[in-house]
Design an enzyme around this catalytic site. Structure first.
Site, PDB file in Angstrom:
ATOM      1  N   GLU A  12     -18.810  83.294 -21.931  1.00 61.32           N
ATOM      2  CA  GLU A  12     -18.436  83.945 -23.676  1.00 61.32           C
ATOM      3  C   GLU A  12     -18.986  83.419 -24.684  1.00 61.32           C
ATOM      4  O   GLU A  12     -18.874  83.732 -25.682  1.00 61.32           O
ATOM      5  CB  GLU A  12     -17.046  84.343 -23.562  1.00 61.32           C
ATOM      6  CG  GLU A  12     -16.259  85.080 -21.871  1.00 61.32           C
ATOM      7  CD  GLU A  12     -15.312  86.018 -22.239  1.00 61.32           C
ATOM      8  OE1 GLU A  12     -14.675  87.435 -22.597  1.00 61.32           O
ATOM      9  OE2 GLU A  12     -14.107  85.367 -22.474  1.00 61.32           O
ATOM     10  N   GLY A  78     -12.548  95.393 -19.300  1.00 66.58           N
ATOM     11  CA  GLY A  78     -12.100  96.285 -18.676  1.00 66.58           C
ATOM     12  C   GLY A  78     -11.931  97.276 -19.444  1.00 66.58           C
ATOM     13  O   GLY A  78     -10.713  97.175 -20.202  1.00 66.58           O
ATOM     14  N   ILE A 152      -6.856  92.826 -13.583  1.00 65.28           N
ATOM     15  CA  ILE A 152      -7.126  94.033 -12.706  1.00 65.28           C
ATOM     16  C   ILE A 152      -8.196  95.157 -12.260  1.00 65.28           C
ATOM     17  O   ILE A 152      -9.472  95.158 -12.589  1.00 65.28           O
ATOM     18  CB  ILE A 152      -5.999  95.289 -13.438  1.00 65.28           C
ATOM     19  CG1 ILE A 152      -5.250  94.883 -14.888  1.00 65.28           C
ATOM     20  CG2 ILE A 152      -6.127  96.575 -13.500  1.00 65.28           C
ATOM     21  CD1 ILE A 152      -4.007  94.634 -13.793  1.00 65.28           C
ATOM     22  N   MET A 172      -7.007  89.473 -20.507  1.00 70.84           N
ATOM     23  CA  MET A 172      -6.609  88.123 -19.761  1.00 70.84           C
ATOM     24  C   MET A 172      -5.745  87.346 -21.233  1.00 70.84           C
ATOM     25  O   MET A 172      -5.380  86.496 -21.328  1.00 70.84           O
ATOM     26  CB  MET A 172      -6.808  88.004 -18.926  1.00 70.84           C
ATOM     27  CG  MET A 172      -6.647  88.957 -17.655  1.00 70.84           C
ATOM     28  SD  MET A 172      -7.560  88.369 -15.960  1.00 70.84           S
ATOM     29  CE  MET A 172      -6.401  87.057 -15.392  1.00 70.84           C
ATOM     30  N   GLU A 173      -6.310  87.868 -22.122  1.00 66.63           N
ATOM     31  CA  GLU A 173      -6.096  86.676 -23.194  1.00 66.63           C
ATOM     32  C   GLU A 173      -5.363  87.585 -24.649  1.00 66.63           C
ATOM     33  O   GLU A 173      -5.279  86.789 -25.758  1.00 66.63           O
ATOM     34  CB  GLU A 173      -7.194  85.431 -23.702  1.00 66.63           C
ATOM     35  CG  GLU A 173      -7.618  84.488 -22.453  1.00 66.63           C
ATOM     36  CD  GLU A 173      -8.519  86.397 -21.423  1.00 66.63           C
ATOM     37  OE1 GLU A 173      -8.973  87.149 -22.198  1.00 66.63           O
ATOM     38  OE2 GLU A 173      -8.908  85.310 -20.083  1.00 66.63           O
ATOM     39  N   ASP A 196     -16.660  96.210 -16.503  1.00 68.79           N
ATOM     40  CA  ASP A 196     -16.237  96.739 -15.969  1.00 68.79           C
ATOM     41  C   ASP A 196     -14.914  97.519 -15.847  1.00 68.79           C
ATOM     42  O   ASP A 196     -14.961  98.016 -16.839  1.00 68.79           O
ATOM     43  CB  ASP A 196     -15.832  95.770 -14.282  1.00 68.79           C
ATOM     44  CG  ASP A 196     -14.020  95.170 -15.099  1.00 68.79           C
ATOM     45  OD1 ASP A 196     -14.429  94.346 -15.320  1.00 68.79           O
ATOM     46  OD2 ASP A 196     -13.717  95.745 -15.446  1.00 68.79           O
TER      47      ASP A 196
END
Ligand code: ADE
Length: 233
Positions: A12, A78, A152, A172-173, A196
């Site tokens: 990233e 996601g 997920i 997730m952050e 995704d």
């Protein structure tokens, strides 16, 4: 102005380090921070490693150790919203922790006493992003992003997160970065490009599109940085 640019994974921030080319590496709190100068402004780049705790440590370090006054987050997410496809960009208007759960005590999901379910992002930075997107003809969606310490890859879980938090994307952050920045009064901006759809194909899609989507996000962050430093000139 000192600007922090943060990601969660090496992929990233790689396009950003490639862009700046010359930087100093400083190791602090079991992490590497990359310091560079751009148009007379200091920029500190770091990836936190995956997850909310790692992200909070890195955001806190960028602010307290390195003195960053604004924080821009670049990465992948996601998709929840049906109008987000692979490579599309979404900026968070607010963020929530979908895995924070003391509902056994009658509290809403994502809430703890003295906190709030949603952490709001900075309206000025979002407005600047919308302007940049419009000028460059880039589609930029805005919406709520849900964060948790889980990758997920399940449509039922995704639908629960969508319904419970009215979220458009998940990762997730972001919410932990938001919480850290808001606690310290630092303006922040969380940008994600879709890798995704958080469904049964998610792990395959994530591996396939991580690099390309991370680059889409990093390119937009660079356009934001240009605008922010030009506005200061
Ligand atoms: N980041 C990108 N895709 C994700 C997913 N499906 N779950 C959690 N974080 C993600």
């Amino acid at each position: 102005m000192k600007i922090a640019i943060m990601g969660a994974m090496p992929e990233e921030i790689a396009p950003l380090l490639e862009y700046f080319k010359v930087y100093e590496t400083i190791v602090y709190a079991n992490n590497s921070f990359y310091k560079t100068t751009y148009k007379n402004h200091e920029i500190i780049i770091a990836y936190s490693k995956i997850g909310k705790v790692n992200a909070a440590i890195t955001a806190l370090s960028l602010i307290q150790k390195f003195g960053c006054e604004q924080l821009l987050f670049s990465g992948v997410a996601g998709a929840i919203s049906k109008d987000l496809s692979i490579g599309d960009l979404i900026v968070a208007t607010a963020l929530a922790q979908h895995d924070l759960d003391i509902s056994a005590f009658g509290h809403p999901y994502g809430f703890v006493p003295e906190g709030s379910v949603f952490e709001k992002a900075d309206a000025r930075l979002i407005a600047i992003a919308k302007k940049v997107a419009q000028e460059k003809g880039i589609k930029l969606k805005e919406g709520i992003i849900a964060t948790g310490d889980q990758f997920i890859c399940d449509s039922t879980k995704k639908e629960w997160i969508a319904k419970t938090f009215d979220a458009s994307a998940l990762e997730m952050e972001g919410a932990s970065v938001a919480l850290t920045c808001n606690a310290l009064g630092v303006k922040f901006f969380i940008l994600r490009s879709i890798s995704d759809a958080a469904d049964m194909d998610a792990s395959f899609d994530f591996d396939t599109f991580l690099q390309s989507s991370a680059s889409v996000s990093a390119d937009f962050i660079m356009a934001m940085v240009d605008r922010l430093v030009d506005d200061q000139a």
